[in-house]
Write an enzyme that holds these catalytic residues in place. Structure first.
Site, PDB file in Angstrom:
ATOM      1  NE  ARG A  74      -1.480  -0.498  12.152  1.00  9.89           N
ATOM      2  CZ  ARG A  74      -0.499  -1.239  11.704  1.00  9.89           C
ATOM      3  NH1 ARG A  74       0.714  -1.122  12.223  1.00  9.89           N
ATOM      4  NH2 ARG A  74      -0.695  -2.109  10.726  1.00  9.89           N
ATOM      5  CB  SER A 114      -3.242  -8.591   3.848  1.00  9.03           C
ATOM      6  OG  SER A 114      -3.138  -7.382   4.572  1.00  9.03           O
ATOM      7  CG  ASP A 123      -4.492  -1.165  11.236  1.00  8.45           C
ATOM      8  OD1 ASP A 123      -4.839  -1.329  12.418  1.00  8.45           O
ATOM      9  OD2 ASP A 123      -3.686  -1.911  10.665  1.00  8.45           O
ATOM     10  CG  ASP A 166      -1.956  -1.119   1.181  1.00 15.32           C
ATOM     11  OD1 ASP A 166      -2.435  -1.447   0.083  1.00 15.32           O
ATOM     12  OD2 ASP A 166      -2.270  -1.670   2.254  1.00 15.32           O
TER      13      ASP A 166
END
Length: 409
Positions: free
Chosen positions: A98, A179, A127, A18
């Site tokens: 995160r 992923s 996320d 990404d």
């Protein structure tokens, strides 16, 4: 947001699929802004190799690689281990990572005078919320760019095609395109054959598991490990003092070698859908188990039972991007108070995916063998239970007599 006014963007950069294509995409779609890549090192090891070079080569002006590993463990992971917080059995590996990453990104964006912060999270996942709520906590007025909510790319296949067209180097291909999210605490796998819950994960396929082996591939002999805790934090392994990073690294090796910490679940995402994930958390699973065993002798019944309710709420807050909120901080303060006597030693036997309690001791143990024994004792008068039962059962007795008097069943 006027795209022409965005002159400098700080990008949350992992070097994965990404974020790799976001750099050229921003250049093409936001009037060629300066892009500063920021990567938070939370123990993803080899994924950081060549990251700065790759970021610069694909269009970034500079790349920060911030070592957040110890902060990640001590300020985010370990307090939740103390709480016993798990979300639907998930040990929160991505959710833990995160907040510290987003916090540092926001700090750098402010210091660099950025016009916006960009992230590569999809519009389906958790996320995007975790990054943006953490950014709002530290840079509340900063515009946020989320390409997955803007561009015409619809799939990871199309992302790979875009990367190939723009000469962006990738470490994956169409056949191995799971992923993944990796840090010192865990590795997650999503996508491909895992999208169908009827498919068994390919645990024994070479290259699928990265942090350990499947239980059937583990040794036929058990491994024993003794963990010493001080106020709910593990400080020693087998009698040797260890810091946070060494602790988790060592437990990852021990747990991974014995097939510990594999989890295959269909979880309820924050955005409302169900998603199937396979997780590897070998060291984390050992820590959670050992801490729970120690608490079983150190916490009184009411505190232990109430704490389990609080742990569930804390896990939901962490999973749902609510780390930097008053309620989460209040819960953590409560948890810290409960840990004052959670000190002692736990020995676990690791064997083919199992963690077996092999002994626990604490100077603050509430377990009294003289009271609990089935043998003869002189400290517990069993006749006392009669009066207790009569008083404890009084509401039941009164209710039963009322029903009989009124002919109720």
């Amino acid at each position: 947001m006027n795209k022409n006014e965005i002159k400098k963007v700080v990008l949350a950069y992992s070097g994965g699929l990404d974020t790799s294509i976001i750099i050229p995409w921003l250049k093409e779609n936001y009037n060629n802004p300066e892009i500063i890549a920021v990567s938070g090192n939370v123990g993803q090891a080899s994924e950081l190799e060549g990251l700065e070079e790759k970021a610069i080569k694909t269009g970034a002006s500079k790349c920060y690689i911030e070592d957040l590993t110890e902060e990640f463990l001590t300020d985010y992971v370990f307090p939740c281990v103390q709480a016993g917080a798990t979300y639907e059995e998930y040990l929160l590996g991505t959710a833990f990572a995160r907040p510290p990453i987003a916090k540092r990104i926001a700090e750098i964006a402010i210091a660099e005078g950025a016009d916006a912060i960009c992230h590569g999270c999809t519009g389906k996942g958790n996320d995007q919320v975790r990054f943006e709520l953490a950014i709002k906590a530290f840079a509340p007025d900063m515009p946020i760019i989320a390409p997955w909510r803007e561009w015409d790319i619809k799939s990871r296949e199309e992302e790979i095609a875009y990367a190939e067209a723009h000469n962006v180097p990738l470490k994956i291909n169409r056949e191995t395109n799971y992923s993944k999210d990796k840090n010192i605490w865990h590795l997650s796998h999503e996508g491909l054959d895992l999208e169908d819950p009827k498919n068994e994960p390919q645990y024994n396929k070479e290259g699928f598991l990265e942090m350990g082996v499947s239980p059937e591939m583990a040794p036929d002999e058990p491994t024993y490990v003794t963990l010493h805790f001080e106020e709910g934090i593990c400080t020693e392994l087998d009698g040797k003092k260890v810091g946070a990073v060494e602790l988790v690294d060592t437990l990852n090796k021990l747990g991974g070698a014995n097939g510990i910490g594999l989890l295959d679940i269909v979880e309820n995402r924050l955005v409302g859908m169900k998603c199937r994930g396979v997780y590897e958390t070998p060291g984390g699973a050992i820590l959670y188990k050992a801490h729970s065993v120690l608490e079983s002798i150190c916490l009184d019944k009411d505190t232990a039972h109430y704490k389990s309710l609080v742990a569930q709420k804390l896990a939901e807050n962490v999973y749902n991007a609510l780390w930097f909120t008053p309620l989460t901080q209040a819960i953590l303060a409560f948890v810290k108070e409960t840990q004052k006597t959670v000190t002692g030693d736990v020995t676990l036997k690791l064997y083919k995916g199992n963690m077996i309690n092999a002994g626990v001791s604490s100077p603050y143990s509430l377990y009294d063998p003289e009271i609990a024994t089935f043998d003869e004792d002189e400290v517990y008068d069993q006749k006392d239970s009669q009066g207790f039962i009569n008083l404890y059962g009084l509401p039941t007795k009164v209710y039963a007599k009322m029903k009989a008097k009124n002919g109720l069943k």
